[in-house]
Scaffold this motif. Structure first.
Motif, PDB file in Angstrom:
ATOM      1  N   ASP A 101       0.905  -1.059  -0.093  1.00 44.81           N
ATOM      2  CA  ASP A 101      -0.041   0.023   0.101  1.00 44.81           C
ATOM      3  C   ASP A 101       0.877   1.368   0.071  1.00 44.81           C
ATOM      4  N   TYR A 102       2.255   1.086   0.024  1.00 45.48           N
ATOM      5  CA  TYR A 102       3.034   2.498  -0.084  1.00 45.48           C
ATOM      6  C   TYR A 102       3.115   2.529  -1.575  1.00 45.48           C
ATOM      7  N   TYR A 103       3.086   4.056  -1.832  1.00 42.56           N
ATOM      8  CA  TYR A 103       3.460   4.043  -3.252  1.00 42.56           C
ATOM      9  C   TYR A 103       4.425   5.690  -3.034  1.00 42.56           C
ATOM     10  N   PRO A 104       5.325   5.576  -4.367  1.00 44.99           N
ATOM     11  CA  PRO A 104       6.377   6.536  -4.489  1.00 44.99           C
ATOM     12  C   PRO A 104       5.987   7.841  -4.504  1.00 44.99           C
ATOM     13  N   ILE A 105       6.662   8.772  -4.024  1.00 44.88           N
ATOM     14  CA  ILE A 105       6.718  10.335  -3.838  1.00 44.88           C
ATOM     15  C   ILE A 105       7.337  10.808  -5.038  1.00 44.88           C
ATOM     16  N   ASN A 106       6.850  11.540  -5.934  1.00 44.08           N
ATOM     17  CA  ASN A 106       7.797  11.925  -6.978  1.00 44.08           C
ATOM     18  C   ASN A 106       7.321  13.451  -7.470  1.00 44.08           C
ATOM     19  N   GLU A 107       7.769  13.923  -8.490  1.00 46.72           N
ATOM     20  CA  GLU A 107       7.381  15.486  -8.934  1.00 46.72           C
ATOM     21  C   GLU A 107       5.895  15.395  -9.403  1.00 46.72           C
ATOM     22  N   THR A 108       5.246  14.267  -9.591  1.00 41.35           N
ATOM     23  CA  THR A 108       4.048  14.634 -10.099  1.00 41.35           C
ATOM     24  C   THR A 108       2.983  14.838  -8.831  1.00 41.35           C
ATOM     25  N   LEU A 109       3.488  14.633  -7.674  1.00 46.31           N
ATOM     26  CA  LEU A 109       2.560  14.741  -6.415  1.00 46.31           C
ATOM     27  C   LEU A 109       2.736  16.316  -5.855  1.00 46.31           C
ATOM     28  N   THR A 110       1.672  17.066  -5.527  1.00 41.31           N
ATOM     29  CA  THR A 110       1.818  18.381  -4.875  1.00 41.31           C
ATOM     30  C   THR A 110       1.232  18.189  -3.457  1.00 41.31           C
ATOM     31  N   LYS A 111       0.133  17.128  -3.133  1.00 41.77           N
ATOM     32  CA  LYS A 111      -0.324  17.014  -1.843  1.00 41.77           C
ATOM     33  C   LYS A 111      -0.162  15.600  -1.596  1.00 41.77           C
ATOM     34  N   LEU A 112       0.069  15.278  -0.077  1.00 35.72           N
ATOM     35  CA  LEU A 112       0.070  14.013   0.328  1.00 35.72           C
ATOM     36  C   LEU A 112      -1.169  13.772   1.361  1.00 35.72           C
ATOM     37  N   PRO A 113      -2.077  12.762   1.318  1.00 38.85           N
ATOM     38  CA  PRO A 113      -3.183  12.615   2.271  1.00 38.85           C
ATOM     39  C   PRO A 113      -2.390  12.019   3.440  1.00 38.85           C
ATOM     40  N   LEU A 114      -2.934  12.476   4.747  1.00 32.21           N
ATOM     41  CA  LEU A 114      -2.582  11.866   5.585  1.00 32.21           C
ATOM     42  C   LEU A 114      -3.760  11.640   6.943  1.00 32.21           C
ATOM     43  N   ARG A 115      -3.896  10.503   7.301  1.00 33.60           N
ATOM     44  CA  ARG A 115      -5.027  10.173   8.240  1.00 33.60           C
ATOM     45  C   ARG A 115      -4.395   9.789   9.508  1.00 33.60           C
ATOM     46  N   LEU A 116      -4.494  10.474  10.455  1.00 30.18           N
ATOM     47  CA  LEU A 116      -3.841  10.099  12.077  1.00 30.18           C
ATOM     48  C   LEU A 116      -5.080   9.576  12.921  1.00 30.18           C
ATOM     49  N   THR A 117      -4.747   8.605  13.619  1.00 29.67           N
ATOM     50  CA  THR A 117      -5.766   8.269  14.474  1.00 29.67           C
ATOM     51  C   THR A 117      -5.100   8.004  15.867  1.00 29.67           C
ATOM     52  N   TYR A 118      -5.564   8.602  17.054  1.00 23.83           N
ATOM     53  CA  TYR A 118      -5.354   8.304  18.153  1.00 23.83           C
ATOM     54  C   TYR A 118      -5.971   7.384  19.097  1.00 23.83           C
ATOM     55  N   CYS A 119      -5.493   6.544  19.636  1.00 21.99           N
ATOM     56  CA  CYS A 119      -6.050   5.418  20.516  1.00 21.99           C
ATOM     57  C   CYS A 119      -5.368   4.943  21.805  1.00 21.99           C
ATOM     58  N   PRO A 120      -5.989   4.636  22.577  1.00 21.67           N
ATOM     59  CA  PRO A 120      -5.230   3.938  23.798  1.00 21.67           C
ATOM     60  C   PRO A 120      -4.922   2.671  23.545  1.00 21.67           C
ATOM     61  N   LEU A 121      -3.791   2.031  24.044  1.00 22.29           N
ATOM     62  CA  LEU A 121      -3.370   0.703  23.818  1.00 22.29           C
ATOM     63  C   LEU A 121      -2.940  -0.051  25.192  1.00 22.29           C
ATOM     64  N   SER A 122      -3.396  -1.097  25.438  1.00 21.79           N
ATOM     65  CA  SER A 122      -2.868  -2.032  26.347  1.00 21.79           C
ATOM     66  C   SER A 122      -1.730  -2.402  26.276  1.00 21.79           C
ATOM     67  N   LEU A 123      -1.268  -2.773  27.658  1.00 15.97           N
ATOM     68  CA  LEU A 123       0.228  -3.115  27.755  1.00 15.97           C
ATOM     69  C   LEU A 123       0.587  -4.492  27.020  1.00 15.97           C
ATOM     70  N   TRP A 124      -0.033  -5.371  27.102  1.00 16.52           N
ATOM     71  CA  TRP A 124       0.028  -6.846  26.367  1.00 16.52           C
ATOM     72  C   TRP A 124      -0.035  -6.681  24.895  1.00 16.52           C
ATOM     73  N   ARG A 125      -0.818  -5.854  24.305  1.00 15.80           N
ATOM     74  CA  ARG A 125      -1.028  -5.661  22.901  1.00 15.80           C
ATOM     75  C   ARG A 125       0.080  -4.817  22.343  1.00 15.80           C
ATOM     76  N   TRP A 126       0.603  -3.868  23.175  1.00 10.40           N
ATOM     77  CA  TRP A 126       1.916  -3.283  22.635  1.00 10.40           C
ATOM     78  C   TRP A 126       3.249  -4.027  22.904  1.00 10.40           C
ATOM     79  N   GLN A 127       3.213  -4.987  23.573  1.00 12.28           N
ATOM     80  CA  GLN A 127       4.317  -5.902  23.826  1.00 12.28           C
ATOM     81  C   GLN A 127       4.324  -6.700  22.528  1.00 12.28           C
ATOM     82  N   LEU A 128       2.963  -7.036  22.176  1.00 12.57           N
ATOM     83  CA  LEU A 128       2.907  -8.090  20.647  1.00 12.57           C
ATOM     84  C   LEU A 128       3.455  -7.089  19.674  1.00 12.57           C
TER      85      LEU A 128
END
Length: 628
Positions: A290-317
């Protein structure tokens, strides 16, 4: 859970390693020149199938190790500090942000790795007031998560392989992350973390052509770019999704005793000794495709940020999966291949039924056990073998040739280093088997060019003096009537319709593709020998059974995990051959007169018995022995 790539509109992407063809992809109205893998479908079938279940086993093992180490350190006694008087134990630390602390979130995006321009409103990507630390009930979906989406204007520097950094600050409510604001800044009330948003990947240009005509289907732009940048180009890639996790953890960690790789994330304050809340950038579910290259044809980059809490055991995984040993000697491109291999596991985790996935994990462990037992019994069988009666020596020799072709092919195609080592070890084992089925010696009298001793191979007497050699020669003669025409047709097809890097690559890819397609035919000489001898007592049945069970397990994975159709057909044909072995074992009953896999028979043992003992073997009429 991290926001998946499907949550936002994504362009057509490439995997970063391409052939000579290129295509165009579109995202948000902007045309992106991407390099797609344009290899012929026949070449794609020749590529080795991804061993996704082996990656699953590695994932489970690493998770278990991290959990065991973490549990040990958390429940163990405090480590004495030699710098303290009388070696007093270290005092456990606490989280600087207690439960339910109100926090403000500041996120800046900048080209600078060290950020200080807090007054630049254009750099502020997201500001969220009064987040509750450890809150799992609020948010847009009632799970404690919040989202922010924007399109970033990028400069010419970013278009030309520059970098973008995200700077995340969590402050206690009412404070500001700018150290210059004396009245609003407090060190112990500010948590800061930085990450590079773009990812640099190697794009390899495989220059191929039709060896007869010299023509290629390559995009002229890609050929020109390869000539200017070389066969390997470093290109900045972008993924539109990223999750920022605040780990909900209040463990009394002891400084210096946090197990790796968790110690990379737990930051202690030098003065108070307490630790800051753990901010984790979670991109685990961002697939490499799902990664795509950044080059001269791009003028904008979409960015979706998500904030979420995370439990300790899932973080360890997550931390265990992203951990890489600092002592690892493997090159960097090996990590890239490993990341791409794990994509198949992530897709399986997302798309497979949980019950079927659990069964797959259990069967993976069983597969490893059977694989080890098959290897052990195979070595044990050939190491203790005294007689070659009933065994196809030509099949062993052909197996060495087959392993050598596979090794040369994967070296020519720059396959994963781990796969190369595995195939090389398999070749060494096949070469060792040659010393068991033939007499190998050095002829120092007839040297090659008068310098190097000559290797001399001679059939063992137990093979020559038995009828096995006659049947073996007969089986391969019949087999050649089928193999040679198929081999010739396949070679012509590969030469006419498939592009190659050169004649050497054509020979290897043609041989490898032929062996992959028709290699199972080489298993039939042993079936023919069994038929002529009317016996299967000479076969290594333990090893065959373990390998057959592994083949059945491969069948399960082949239809659960996305794999090439040729690999699925290969699993099925191996099953058919083994069922024929089972049928022969059923119709050719065990005869104690025949030599078993250890070079002995029931008759040998009965001759050592006393005369009073009733013989365990009944002699057969001479005519029946001849018919055998």
């Amino acid at each position: 859970m991290a926001t998946q790539g499907s949550e936002s509109t994504k362009p057509t992407v490439s995997n970063g390693e391409v052939s000579s063809n290129g295509t165009a992809a579109t995202t948000d109205g902007q045309t992106v020149q991407t390099a797609e893998n344009a290899q012929d479908p026949q070449q794609q079938q020749q590529q080795q199938a991804p061993n996704a279940w082996q990656v699953i086993k590695g994932v489970l093992f690493r998770i278990f190790i991290i959990w065991a180490i973490s549990s040990w350190f958390r429940r163990g006694p405090s480590t004495p500090d030699p710098n303290t008087p009388a070696g007093a134990p270290r005092v456990p630390s606490r989280n600087l942000f207690p439960k339910d602390t109100l926090m403000d979130l500041y996120i800046y995006v900048s080209q600078e790795e060290v950020f200080s321009d807090f007054n630049n409103t254009d750099a502020l990507f997201w500001f969220h007031r009064d987040l509750v630390y450890g809150d799992w009930a609020t948010g847009e979906s009632g799970d404690g998560c919040y989202q922010q989406y924007k399109e970033l204007d990028i400069s010419e520097k970013v278009q030309q392989n520059g970098s973008l950094y995200i700077h995340v600050y969590f402050t206690k409510s009412g404070f500001h992350p700018d150290p210059k604001r004396k009245g609003q800044y407090r060190r112990l009330a500010t948590v800061h973390s930085t990450k590079m948003l773009n990812k640099f990947k190697r794009r390899k240009f495989m220059k191929t052509k039709n060896l007869l005509t010299g023509e290629t289907e390559a995009d002229p732009e890609m050929i020109k770019r390869a000539e200017s940048h070389g066969p390997v180009e470093i290109i900045s890639h972008w993924h539109p999704n990223l999750t920022i996790n605040m780990v909900d953890d209040h463990t009394a960690w002891v400084k210096g005793s946090v197990p790796p790789p968790l110690d990379q994330y737990v930051k202690f304050d030098a003065v108070s000794g307490d630790y800051y809340p753990i901010v984790y950038f979670n991109d685990y579910w961002n697939l490499q495709k799902d990664y795509y290259p950044i080059n001269e044809t791009l003028t904008k980059l979409p960015l979706r940020l998500t904030y979420c809490p995370l439990s300790l055991w899932r973080w360890q995984l997550y931390a265990a999966q992203n951990a890489r040993s600092p002592w690892n000697f493997l090159p960097e491109d090996t990590y890239e291949q490993s990341d791409e291999d794990q994509d198949s596991v992530k897709v399986a985790l997302l798309e497979t039924n949980p019950y079927l996935l659990g069964l797959t994990i259990v069967v993976s462990i069983v597969h490893s056990i059977f694989e080890f037992l098959a290897f052990k019994n195979d070595i044990q069988f050939w190491n203790s073998r005294q007689s070659l009666e009933g065994l196809s020596v030509r099949s062993i020799i052909f197996g060495v040739f087959q392993s050598l072709v596979v090794l040369l092919y994967i070296l020519d195609n720059e396959t994963n280093f781990v796969v190369q080592v595995s195939v090389f070890i398999g070749l060494l084992i096949d070469l060792w088997k040659i010393t068991k089925v033939m007499d190998v010696r050095l002829d120092r009298e007839n040297k090659i060019a008068g310098i190097l001793p000559r290797l001399v191979f001679k059939d063992k007497s137990t093979y020559v003096e038995s009828s096995t050699k006659i049947y073996d020669d007969m089986a391969f003669r019949y087999l050649s009537w089928l193999l040679y025409p198929l081999f010739g047709c396949y070679a012509v097809y590969s030469l006419l319709y498939v592009e190659h890097k050169g004649w050497y690559s054509w020979v290897l890819s043609m041989l490898y593709g032929f062996l992959l397609t028709f290699g199972f035919i080489t298993m039939t000489p042993q079936l023919f020998i069994n038929y002529k001898m009317k016996s299967v007592a000479h076969l290594p049945w333990r090893m065959l059974t373990y390998k057959a069970l592994n083949t059945f397990i491969d069948d399960l994975f082949a239809f659960v995990i996305k794999m090439p159709m040729m690999y699925r057909i290969g699993c099925l044909r191996d099953d058919v051959v083994f069922f024929i072995y089972l049928y022969q074992r059923w119709i050719y009953r065990v005869d104690p007169n025949r030599v078993n896999e250890f070079g002995t028979s029931g008759l040998d043992h009965t001759q050592n018995n006393t005369a009073e003992t009733t013989p365990a073997v009944t002699d057969k009429p001479e005519g029946e022995k001849k018919n055998d």
